[in-house]
Write a protein that holds these residues in place. Structure first.
Motif: not given
Length: 120
Positions: A15-25, A98-100
Motif C-alpha cells: 500500500s505504501r509503495d502504491l501510495g508513492q506511485v500515486k504521488a508520482w502519477c 494506495a496509502a495516503d
C-alpha cells in the motif's frame, strides 16, 4: 478472491509503495479529478510480486490510461514485475489500495522517481 496470508502480511508495504506511485502519477498528471489507485497483488513463480494497477472511485469520468501507464512505470522502478506474460502465478491475489501519504512523503516520492530517471 481467496485470501493469501503471504500477501496479507505485506499489504502495508504494498500500500505504501502504491501510495508513492500515486504521488508520482499526481505529479505527472495534475488537475485530474480525484481518484483512488488500486492494485491486485499476486505472487509469481520464480519472479516475485506483481501489482496489476487500476483506477477506482473517480469523482468524474476521465481517460485513465495515461495514469495507468505512469503507474506501471513507477511500479517497475520500485521492482515490481509489470510484464507477467506466460508466468504462472501462485496466489489468487490480494487487493491493495494506495496509502495516503503526507505532503513530505509525496515530495520525497516524486524526487525519488525523478532521480531514478523517470521523465517529466
Amino acid at each position: 478472491m481467496t485470501w493469501d496470508p503471504k500477501l496479507a502480511m505485506m499489504r502495508t508495504e504494498l500500500s505504501r509503495d502504491l501510495g508513492q506511485v500515486k504521488a508520482w502519477c499526481e505529479h505527472k498528471h495534475p488537475g485530474r479529478p480525484r481518484y483512488t489507485l488500486v492494485a491486485v497483488a499476486k505472487f509469481y513463480e520464480a519472479m516475485g510480486v506483481s501489482l496489476e494497477v487500476g483506477v477506482a472511485e473517480t469523482e468524474h469520468p476521465f481517460d485513465e490510461d495515461s495514469i495507468i501507464r505512469t503507474a506501471v512505470k513507477g511500479l517497475g522502478v520500485l521492482g515490481y514485475f509489470t510484464s507477467t506474460s506466460g508466468a504462472k502465478w501462485t496466489s489468487p491475489g490480494t487487493i491493495v489500495f494506495a496509502a495516503d501519504l503526507s505532503a513530505h512523503e509525496s515530495l520525497a516520492a516524486v524526487r525519488y522517481f525523478r532521480e531514478m530517471g523517470l521523465s517529466e
